[in-house]
Design an enzyme around this catalytic site. Structure first.
Site, PDB file in Angstrom:
ATOM      1  N   PRO A  10       0.991  -1.416   0.024  1.00 46.88           N
ATOM      2  CA  PRO A  10       0.041  -0.032  -0.001  1.00 46.88           C
ATOM      3  C   PRO A  10       0.983   1.461  -0.016  1.00 46.88           C
ATOM      4  O   PRO A  10       1.913   1.314   0.419  1.00 46.88           O
ATOM      5  CB  PRO A  10      -0.842  -0.040   1.242  1.00 46.88           C
ATOM      6  CG  PRO A  10      -0.038  -0.958   2.217  1.00 46.88           C
ATOM      7  CD  PRO A  10       0.352  -2.012   1.030  1.00 46.88           C
ATOM      8  N   ASN A  11       0.333   2.134  -0.738  1.00 46.85           N
ATOM      9  CA  ASN A  11       1.096   3.626  -0.936  1.00 46.85           C
ATOM     10  C   ASN A  11       2.112   3.840  -1.582  1.00 46.85           C
ATOM     11  O   ASN A  11       2.613   4.743  -1.891  1.00 46.85           O
ATOM     12  CB  ASN A  11       0.892   4.113   0.520  1.00 46.85           C
ATOM     13  CG  ASN A  11      -0.294   4.437   1.445  1.00 46.85           C
ATOM     14  OD1 ASN A  11      -1.219   4.665   0.810  1.00 46.85           O
ATOM     15  ND2 ASN A  11      -0.420   3.705   2.534  1.00 46.85           N
ATOM     16  N   ARG A  18       4.695  11.215  -2.261  1.00 44.84           N
ATOM     17  CA  ARG A  18       4.520  10.846  -0.835  1.00 44.84           C
ATOM     18  C   ARG A  18       5.627  11.005   0.136  1.00 44.84           C
ATOM     19  O   ARG A  18       6.736  10.400  -0.204  1.00 44.84           O
ATOM     20  CB  ARG A  18       3.774   9.483  -0.393  1.00 44.84           C
ATOM     21  CG  ARG A  18       3.587   9.173   1.182  1.00 44.84           C
ATOM     22  CD  ARG A  18       2.726   7.880   1.212  1.00 44.84           C
ATOM     23  NE  ARG A  18       2.811   7.481   2.566  1.00 44.84           N
ATOM     24  CZ  ARG A  18       3.390   6.417   3.075  1.00 44.84           C
ATOM     25  NH1 ARG A  18       3.938   5.708   2.063  1.00 44.84           N
ATOM     26  NH2 ARG A  18       3.143   6.353   4.498  1.00 44.84           N
ATOM     27  N   TYR A  23      11.049   9.000   1.619  1.00 44.71           N
ATOM     28  CA  TYR A  23      11.012   7.809   0.633  1.00 44.71           C
ATOM     29  C   TYR A  23      11.647   8.046  -0.707  1.00 44.71           C
ATOM     30  O   TYR A  23      11.691   7.349  -1.714  1.00 44.71           O
ATOM     31  CB  TYR A  23       9.690   7.440   0.098  1.00 44.71           C
ATOM     32  CG  TYR A  23       8.701   7.068   1.524  1.00 44.71           C
ATOM     33  CD1 TYR A  23       9.170   5.731   2.215  1.00 44.71           C
ATOM     34  CD2 TYR A  23       7.802   7.730   1.850  1.00 44.71           C
ATOM     35  CE1 TYR A  23       8.353   5.578   3.222  1.00 44.71           C
ATOM     36  CE2 TYR A  23       6.978   7.204   3.134  1.00 44.71           C
ATOM     37  CZ  TYR A  23       7.407   5.987   3.819  1.00 44.71           C
ATOM     38  OH  TYR A  23       6.841   5.423   4.781  1.00 44.71           O
ATOM     39  N   ASN A  74       8.134  -5.403  -0.711  1.00 51.93           N
ATOM     40  CA  ASN A  74       7.900  -4.245   0.182  1.00 51.93           C
ATOM     41  C   ASN A  74       6.374  -4.209   0.392  1.00 51.93           C
ATOM     42  O   ASN A  74       5.873  -3.554  -0.431  1.00 51.93           O
ATOM     43  CB  ASN A  74       8.517  -3.027  -0.840  1.00 51.93           C
ATOM     44  CG  ASN A  74       8.448  -1.673   0.024  1.00 51.93           C
ATOM     45  OD1 ASN A  74       7.900  -1.852   1.116  1.00 51.93           O
ATOM     46  ND2 ASN A  74       8.920  -0.563  -0.316  1.00 51.93           N
ATOM     47  N   ALA A  77       3.211  -0.634   5.021  1.00 54.14           N
ATOM     48  CA  ALA A  77       2.422  -0.836   6.392  1.00 54.14           C
ATOM     49  C   ALA A  77       2.135  -2.282   6.586  1.00 54.14           C
ATOM     50  O   ALA A  77       2.200  -2.653   7.926  1.00 54.14           O
ATOM     51  CB  ALA A  77       1.187   0.157   6.549  1.00 54.14           C
ATOM     52  N   HIS A  80       3.972  -4.617   9.156  1.00 53.43           N
ATOM     53  CA  HIS A  80       3.845  -4.406  10.708  1.00 53.43           C
ATOM     54  C   HIS A  80       2.716  -5.048  11.151  1.00 53.43           C
ATOM     55  O   HIS A  80       2.253  -5.120  12.342  1.00 53.43           O
ATOM     56  CB  HIS A  80       3.831  -3.044  11.072  1.00 53.43           C
ATOM     57  CG  HIS A  80       5.028  -2.213  10.504  1.00 53.43           C
ATOM     58  ND1 HIS A  80       6.467  -2.735  10.624  1.00 53.43           N
ATOM     59  CD2 HIS A  80       4.947  -1.401   9.644  1.00 53.43           C
ATOM     60  CE1 HIS A  80       7.137  -1.922   9.869  1.00 53.43           C
ATOM     61  NE2 HIS A  80       6.413  -1.094   8.964  1.00 53.43           N
ATOM     62  N   GLU A  98      12.286  -9.301   2.376  1.00 51.52           N
ATOM     63  CA  GLU A  98      11.708  -8.134   2.681  1.00 51.52           C
ATOM     64  C   GLU A  98      12.536  -7.016   2.592  1.00 51.52           C
ATOM     65  O   GLU A  98      13.826  -6.816   2.851  1.00 51.52           O
ATOM     66  CB  GLU A  98      11.141  -8.122   4.098  1.00 51.52           C
ATOM     67  CG  GLU A  98      10.631  -7.070   4.819  1.00 51.52           C
ATOM     68  CD  GLU A  98      10.213  -7.000   6.331  1.00 51.52           C
ATOM     69  OE1 GLU A  98      10.288  -5.971   6.896  1.00 51.52           O
ATOM     70  OE2 GLU A  98      10.250  -8.126   6.902  1.00 51.52           O
ATOM     71  N   HIS A 100      12.670  -2.163   2.486  1.00 52.06           N
ATOM     72  CA  HIS A 100      11.904  -1.165   2.704  1.00 52.06           C
ATOM     73  C   HIS A 100      13.025   0.156   2.293  1.00 52.06           C
ATOM     74  O   HIS A 100      14.290  -0.194   2.245  1.00 52.06           O
ATOM     75  CB  HIS A 100      11.741  -0.766   4.106  1.00 52.06           C
ATOM     76  CG  HIS A 100      10.893  -1.986   4.835  1.00 52.06           C
ATOM     77  ND1 HIS A 100       9.547  -1.965   4.534  1.00 52.06           N
ATOM     78  CD2 HIS A 100      11.151  -3.105   5.341  1.00 52.06           C
ATOM     79  CE1 HIS A 100       9.117  -2.813   5.247  1.00 52.06           C
ATOM     80  NE2 HIS A 100      10.228  -3.839   5.569  1.00 52.06           N
ATOM     81  N   ARG A 107      12.727   4.964  12.698  1.00 49.83           N
ATOM     82  CA  ARG A 107      11.328   5.909  12.515  1.00 49.83           C
ATOM     83  C   ARG A 107      10.401   5.489  13.767  1.00 49.83           C
ATOM     84  O   ARG A 107      10.834   4.835  14.695  1.00 49.83           O
ATOM     85  CB  ARG A 107      10.403   5.512  11.270  1.00 49.83           C
ATOM     86  CG  ARG A 107      11.586   5.715   9.916  1.00 49.83           C
ATOM     87  CD  ARG A 107      10.871   5.421   8.836  1.00 49.83           C
ATOM     88  NE  ARG A 107       9.669   6.223   8.629  1.00 49.83           N
ATOM     89  CZ  ARG A 107       8.682   6.097   7.778  1.00 49.83           C
ATOM     90  NH1 ARG A 107       8.820   4.961   7.010  1.00 49.83           N
ATOM     91  NH2 ARG A 107       7.721   6.817   7.653  1.00 49.83           N
ATOM     92  N   ARG A 111       7.083   0.779  13.672  1.00 49.22           N
ATOM     93  CA  ARG A 111       7.435   0.329  12.483  1.00 49.22           C
ATOM     94  C   ARG A 111       8.804  -0.690  12.763  1.00 49.22           C
ATOM     95  O   ARG A 111       9.463  -1.224  11.951  1.00 49.22           O
ATOM     96  CB  ARG A 111       8.074   1.339  11.461  1.00 49.22           C
ATOM     97  CG  ARG A 111       6.927   2.303  11.053  1.00 49.22           C
ATOM     98  CD  ARG A 111       7.474   3.468  10.187  1.00 49.22           C
ATOM     99  NE  ARG A 111       6.535   4.198   9.947  1.00 49.22           N
ATOM    100  CZ  ARG A 111       5.597   4.419   8.986  1.00 49.22           C
ATOM    101  NH1 ARG A 111       5.318   3.378   7.989  1.00 49.22           N
ATOM    102  NH2 ARG A 111       4.583   5.326   8.966  1.00 49.22           N
TER     103      ARG A 111
END
Length: 149
Positions: A10-11, A18, A23, A74, A77, A80, A98, A100, A107, A111
C-alpha cells in the site's frame, strides 16, 4: 528460469509524491526501471506488481509458488500488521527478501516490528531505491545456491 516476483504494498503507488524526504523522489515506475536494468545484468527476469489490497498481495504470493523463483516484497505498512502475508510467505517456501526504502528502525516505534521478517530469508532497509537492487542481488545469490544444493 522462472521470474522473481517484486511485490509492492500500500501507498507505494505514491512514490515520488508521498513524503519525499523519507521515501525519495523516485516514482514506482523509476524503481521498476531500476529493477529491470539490474536483473538484466544478473540474468533474471521479474514480475513487478503493486497493490493497496492485502488479499491481492496474498494471492500473488500464492501464485509465485508455482510461477516464480523468489520473492522481493516491500509490503509497506502491512509489514507491521499482516499475519496473512507472513503465513503466505511461509507457505510458498521460496527464497524471499523483505525490503524497505527507509530505515524503519530510525522511525516510529510501531515500524520496528516486522511480522514478515520471520517468514523471509532476509531483510534490507534504509537504502532508498537501492534497497530493491540489494534485495534482487540477494535473491540471485539465494536462487543460485538452491540450484547447487
Amino acid at each position: 528460469m522462472k521470474p522473481v516476483y517484486v511485490l509492492n504494498g500500500p501507498n507505494l503507488n505514491l512514490l515520488g509524491l508521498r513524503e519525499p524526504a523519507i521515501y525519495g523522489s523516485a516514482t514506482l515506475k523509476d524503481v521498476e526501471a531500476l529493477c529491470r536494468a539490474h536483473v538484466a545484468t544478473l540474468g533474471l527476469a521479474i514480475e513487478f506488481r503493486q497493490s493497496n489490497h492485502e488479499g491481492e498481495l496474498v494471492s500473488w504470493i500464492h501464485e509465485a509458488r508455482e510461477k516464480a523463483s523468489g520473492i522481493a516484497i516491500n509490503a509497506g505498512a502491512y509489514t507491521h500488521t499482516s499475519v496473512a502475508l507472513h503465513d503466505a510467505l511461509k507457505a510458498v517456501d521460496l527464497p524471499s527478501v523483505e525490503l524497505h526504502l527507509s530505515n524503519v528502525h530510525k522511525r516510529e516505534a510501531f515500524r520496528h516490528t516486522s511480522l514478515l521478517a520471520p517468514a523471509v530469508s532476509g531483510v534490507i532497509c534504509g537504502f532508498g531505491s537501492d534497497s530493491y537492487v540489494l534485495a534482487l542481488t540477494a535473491l540471485h545469490s539465494l536462487i543460485s545456491a538452491n540450484k547447487k544444493g
